[in-house]
Design a protein around this motif. Structure first.
Motif, PDB file in Angstrom:
ATOM      1  N   TYR A 124      41.161   3.237  18.914  1.00  0.00           N
ATOM      2  CA  TYR A 124      41.182   3.822  17.779  1.00  0.00           C
ATOM      3  C   TYR A 124      39.219   5.300  18.386  1.00  0.00           C
ATOM      4  O   TYR A 124      39.043   5.879  18.802  1.00  0.00           O
ATOM      5  CB  TYR A 124      40.633   4.542  16.552  1.00  0.00           C
ATOM      6  CG  TYR A 124      43.070   4.023  16.477  1.00  0.00           C
ATOM      7  CD1 TYR A 124      43.625   4.789  17.170  1.00  0.00           C
ATOM      8  CD2 TYR A 124      43.302   4.361  14.895  1.00  0.00           C
ATOM      9  CE1 TYR A 124      44.993   4.639  17.409  1.00  0.00           C
ATOM     10  CE2 TYR A 124      44.786   3.751  14.911  1.00  0.00           C
ATOM     11  CZ  TYR A 124      45.560   4.785  15.921  1.00  0.00           C
ATOM     12  OH  TYR A 124      46.935   4.427  16.250  1.00  0.00           O
ATOM     13  N   GLU A 146      41.664   1.045  10.569  1.00  0.00           N
ATOM     14  CA  GLU A 146      42.475   0.012  10.643  1.00  0.00           C
ATOM     15  C   GLU A 146      41.449  -1.361  10.657  1.00  0.00           C
ATOM     16  O   GLU A 146      41.666  -2.304  10.272  1.00  0.00           O
ATOM     17  CB  GLU A 146      42.317   0.156  12.189  1.00  0.00           C
ATOM     18  CG  GLU A 146      43.032   1.545  12.705  1.00  0.00           C
ATOM     19  CD  GLU A 146      45.279   1.028  12.078  1.00  0.00           C
ATOM     20  OE1 GLU A 146      45.307   0.327  12.020  1.00  0.00           O
ATOM     21  OE2 GLU A 146      45.208   2.139  12.285  1.00  0.00           O
ATOM     22  N   HIS A 191      42.382  -2.268   7.395  1.00  0.00           N
ATOM     23  CA  HIS A 191      43.625  -3.416   7.421  1.00  0.00           C
ATOM     24  C   HIS A 191      43.424  -4.888   8.072  1.00  0.00           C
ATOM     25  O   HIS A 191      43.510  -5.517   7.433  1.00  0.00           O
ATOM     26  CB  HIS A 191      44.810  -2.593   8.106  1.00  0.00           C
ATOM     27  CG  HIS A 191      44.609  -1.487   8.318  1.00  0.00           C
ATOM     28  ND1 HIS A 191      45.747  -0.653   9.018  1.00  0.00           N
ATOM     29  CD2 HIS A 191      45.252  -0.521   6.751  1.00  0.00           C
ATOM     30  CE1 HIS A 191      45.774   0.377   8.616  1.00  0.00           C
ATOM     31  NE2 HIS A 191      45.691   0.459   7.060  1.00  0.00           N
ATOM     32  N   GLU A 217      51.316   3.028  16.743  1.00  0.00           N
ATOM     33  CA  GLU A 217      51.087   2.637  15.369  1.00  0.00           C
ATOM     34  C   GLU A 217      52.670   1.735  14.870  1.00  0.00           C
ATOM     35  O   GLU A 217      52.765   1.438  14.249  1.00  0.00           O
ATOM     36  CB  GLU A 217      51.309   4.060  14.296  1.00  0.00           C
ATOM     37  CG  GLU A 217      49.675   4.633  14.319  1.00  0.00           C
ATOM     38  CD  GLU A 217      48.789   3.842  13.671  1.00  0.00           C
ATOM     39  OE1 GLU A 217      49.665   2.796  12.795  1.00  0.00           O
ATOM     40  OE2 GLU A 217      48.116   3.352  13.444  1.00  0.00           O
ATOM     41  N   GLN A 268      52.464   2.264   6.770  1.00  0.00           N
ATOM     42  CA  GLN A 268      52.836   2.175   8.356  1.00  0.00           C
ATOM     43  C   GLN A 268      53.918   3.826   8.483  1.00  0.00           C
ATOM     44  O   GLN A 268      53.725   4.225   9.140  1.00  0.00           O
ATOM     45  CB  GLN A 268      53.490   1.173   8.739  1.00  0.00           C
ATOM     46  CG  GLN A 268      52.979  -0.172   9.752  1.00  0.00           C
ATOM     47  CD  GLN A 268      51.724   0.586  10.292  1.00  0.00           C
ATOM     48  OE1 GLN A 268      50.181   0.436   9.861  1.00  0.00           O
ATOM     49  NE2 GLN A 268      51.674   1.231  11.791  1.00  0.00           N
ATOM     50  N   GLU A 320      50.934   6.440   8.664  1.00  0.00           N
ATOM     51  CA  GLU A 320      50.239   6.058   9.925  1.00  0.00           C
ATOM     52  C   GLU A 320      51.252   6.726  11.355  1.00  0.00           C
ATOM     53  O   GLU A 320      50.153   7.871  11.813  1.00  0.00           O
ATOM     54  CB  GLU A 320      49.521   4.701   9.898  1.00  0.00           C
ATOM     55  CG  GLU A 320      49.046   3.471   9.123  1.00  0.00           C
ATOM     56  CD  GLU A 320      47.614   4.270   9.906  1.00  0.00           C
ATOM     57  OE1 GLU A 320      47.052   5.026   8.929  1.00  0.00           O
ATOM     58  OE2 GLU A 320      46.867   2.957  10.486  1.00  0.00           O
TER      59      GLU A 320
END
Ligand SMILES: [Fe+2]
Ligand SMILES: [Fe+2]
Length: 159
Positions: A24, A50, A53, A94, A127, A130
Protein backbone atom coordinates in the motif's frame (compact mmCIF):
# COMPACT_ATOMS: atom_id res chain seq x y z
CA UNK A 1 -0.54 -20.80 25.72
CA UNK A 2 -1.30 -20.89 22.02
CA UNK A 3 -1.18 -24.19 20.12
CA UNK A 4 1.64 -24.85 17.68
CA UNK A 5 -0.18 -24.58 14.36
CA UNK A 6 -2.11 -21.36 15.04
CA UNK A 7 1.06 -19.93 16.57
CA UNK A 8 3.10 -20.58 13.41
CA UNK A 9 0.35 -19.13 11.21
CA UNK A 10 0.06 -16.02 13.39
CA UNK A 11 3.79 -15.36 13.10
CA UNK A 12 3.52 -15.78 9.31
CA UNK A 13 0.52 -13.42 9.33
CA UNK A 14 2.68 -10.68 10.84
CA UNK A 15 4.72 -10.93 7.62
CA UNK A 16 1.59 -10.84 5.44
CA UNK A 17 0.34 -7.68 7.19
CA UNK A 18 3.74 -5.98 6.89
CA UNK A 19 3.85 -7.00 3.27
CA UNK A 20 0.38 -5.43 2.74
CA UNK A 21 1.76 -2.31 4.46
CA UNK A 22 4.60 -2.25 1.94
CA UNK A 23 2.29 -2.88 -1.05
CA UNK A 24 0.00 0.00 0.00
CA UNK A 25 2.96 2.32 0.50
CA UNK A 26 3.94 1.47 -3.08
CA UNK A 27 0.41 2.18 -4.35
CA UNK A 28 0.43 5.50 -2.44
CA UNK A 29 3.69 6.39 -4.19
CA UNK A 30 2.20 5.52 -7.57
CA UNK A 31 -0.57 8.07 -6.92
CA UNK A 32 1.91 10.57 -5.48
CA UNK A 33 3.81 10.42 -8.80
CA UNK A 34 0.56 11.26 -10.62
CA UNK A 35 -0.11 14.22 -8.27
CA UNK A 36 -3.27 12.46 -7.11
CA UNK A 37 -2.76 13.55 -3.50
CA UNK A 38 -6.14 12.36 -2.27
CA UNK A 39 -5.62 8.85 -3.64
CA UNK A 40 -2.07 8.83 -2.28
CA UNK A 41 -3.35 9.77 1.19
CA UNK A 42 -6.04 7.10 1.01
CA UNK A 43 -3.43 4.39 0.44
CA UNK A 44 -0.99 5.89 2.92
CA UNK A 45 -3.74 5.62 5.55
CA UNK A 46 -4.46 2.09 4.39
CA UNK A 47 -0.74 1.26 4.77
CA UNK A 48 -0.82 2.62 8.33
CA UNK A 49 -3.81 0.43 9.06
CA UNK A 50 -1.91 -2.66 7.84
CA UNK A 51 1.02 -1.82 10.13
CA UNK A 52 -1.58 -1.58 12.90
CA UNK A 53 -2.84 -5.07 12.04
CA UNK A 54 0.74 -6.40 12.29
CA UNK A 55 1.08 -4.65 15.65
CA UNK A 56 -2.18 -6.14 16.89
CA UNK A 57 -0.90 -9.67 16.16
CA UNK A 58 2.55 -8.92 17.59
CA UNK A 59 1.12 -7.74 20.90
CA UNK A 60 -1.09 -10.84 21.07
CA UNK A 61 2.03 -13.00 20.60
CA UNK A 62 3.92 -11.04 23.27
CA UNK A 63 0.95 -11.25 25.66
CA UNK A 64 1.08 -15.03 25.20
CA UNK A 65 4.83 -15.22 25.76
CA UNK A 66 5.62 -16.42 22.23
CA UNK A 67 9.21 -16.17 20.98
CA UNK A 68 9.43 -14.96 17.38
CA UNK A 69 11.42 -12.87 14.90
CA UNK A 70 9.77 -10.48 12.50
CA UNK A 71 9.35 -12.22 9.11
CA UNK A 72 11.16 -11.03 5.98
CA UNK A 73 9.13 -8.63 3.87
CA UNK A 74 9.64 -8.45 0.11
CA UNK A 75 9.72 -5.37 -2.11
CA UNK A 76 6.77 -3.65 -3.75
CA UNK A 77 6.37 -1.64 -6.97
CA UNK A 78 5.76 2.14 -6.87
CA UNK A 79 4.34 2.39 -10.37
CA UNK A 80 1.30 0.69 -11.92
CA UNK A 81 -0.13 0.66 -15.42
CA UNK A 82 -3.30 2.35 -14.19
CA UNK A 83 -5.22 3.23 -11.04
CA UNK A 84 -7.48 0.28 -11.80
CA UNK A 85 -4.49 -2.12 -11.89
CA UNK A 86 -3.31 -0.84 -8.51
CA UNK A 87 -6.74 -1.13 -6.86
CA UNK A 88 -7.38 -4.53 -8.44
CA UNK A 89 -4.10 -5.75 -6.94
CA UNK A 90 -5.20 -4.37 -3.56
CA UNK A 91 -8.54 -6.21 -3.79
CA UNK A 92 -6.79 -9.47 -4.73
CA UNK A 93 -4.38 -9.05 -1.84
CA UNK A 94 -7.26 -8.39 0.61
CA UNK A 95 -8.99 -11.57 -0.60
CA UNK A 96 -5.75 -13.50 -0.02
CA UNK A 97 -5.58 -12.12 3.52
CA UNK A 98 -9.20 -13.15 4.10
CA UNK A 99 -8.29 -16.72 3.08
CA UNK A 100 -5.29 -16.61 5.44
CA UNK A 101 -7.53 -15.70 8.39
CA UNK A 102 -10.05 -18.37 7.42
CA UNK A 103 -7.20 -20.91 7.52
CA UNK A 104 -6.09 -19.50 10.87
CA UNK A 105 -9.59 -19.86 12.31
CA UNK A 106 -9.76 -23.46 11.01
CA UNK A 107 -6.38 -24.25 12.59
CA UNK A 108 -7.44 -22.72 15.91
CA UNK A 109 -10.71 -24.66 15.87
CA UNK A 110 -8.92 -27.94 15.02
CA UNK A 111 -6.52 -27.35 17.90
CA UNK A 112 -9.43 -26.44 20.23
CA UNK A 113 -7.51 -23.22 20.85
CA UNK A 114 -10.27 -20.85 21.95
CA UNK A 115 -7.87 -18.04 22.72
CA UNK A 116 -6.47 -17.97 19.17
CA UNK A 117 -9.91 -18.55 17.68
CA UNK A 118 -11.36 -15.60 19.59
CA UNK A 119 -8.43 -13.40 18.56
CA UNK A 120 -8.82 -14.00 14.82
CA UNK A 121 -12.56 -13.24 14.85
CA UNK A 122 -11.83 -9.50 14.83
CA UNK A 123 -9.79 -9.89 11.64
CA UNK A 124 -12.43 -11.97 9.91
CA UNK A 125 -14.92 -9.16 10.51
CA UNK A 126 -12.36 -6.51 9.52
CA UNK A 127 -11.72 -8.28 6.18
CA UNK A 128 -15.34 -7.76 5.14
CA UNK A 129 -14.70 -3.99 5.45
CA UNK A 130 -11.34 -4.20 3.70
CA UNK A 131 -12.69 -6.05 0.66
CA UNK A 132 -15.70 -3.74 0.49
CA UNK A 133 -13.44 -0.67 0.53
CA UNK A 134 -11.45 -1.87 -2.49
CA UNK A 135 -14.63 -2.81 -4.37
CA UNK A 136 -15.96 0.70 -3.72
CA UNK A 137 -12.75 2.20 -5.14
CA UNK A 138 -13.16 0.07 -8.26
CA UNK A 139 -16.73 1.38 -8.63
CA UNK A 140 -15.44 4.95 -8.42
CA UNK A 141 -12.82 4.23 -11.10
CA UNK A 142 -15.29 2.39 -13.34
CA UNK A 143 -17.76 5.28 -13.13
CA UNK A 144 -15.40 7.04 -15.53
CA UNK A 145 -15.06 10.08 -13.26
CA UNK A 146 -11.84 12.00 -13.64
CA UNK A 147 -9.52 10.72 -10.89
CA UNK A 148 -8.80 14.27 -9.65
CA UNK A 149 -12.49 15.02 -9.32
CA UNK A 150 -13.11 11.61 -7.74
CA UNK A 151 -10.82 12.55 -4.84
CA UNK A 152 -13.76 14.36 -3.22
CA UNK A 153 -15.59 11.01 -2.95
CA UNK A 154 -12.76 9.15 -1.24
CA UNK A 155 -13.52 10.50 2.23
CA UNK A 156 -16.84 8.66 2.21
CA UNK A 157 -15.11 5.34 1.53
CA UNK A 158 -13.35 3.13 4.06
CA UNK A 159 -12.99 4.11 7.68
FE1 LIG B 1 -4.59 -6.28 7.27
FE1 LIG C 1 -6.18 -4.94 4.62
Amino acid sequence: MISEQPKGLLIEQVGHELSAHQTYMGIALHFERESLKGWAKFFRDQATEEAGHAWRIITFLIDNDVEFSLPQVGGAPTTYGSARDAVMLALTSERDVTAQFEALADAARDAKDNRALQFVQWFIEEQVEEERTMMALLDVIDSGLNLFQAEALLEGIGD
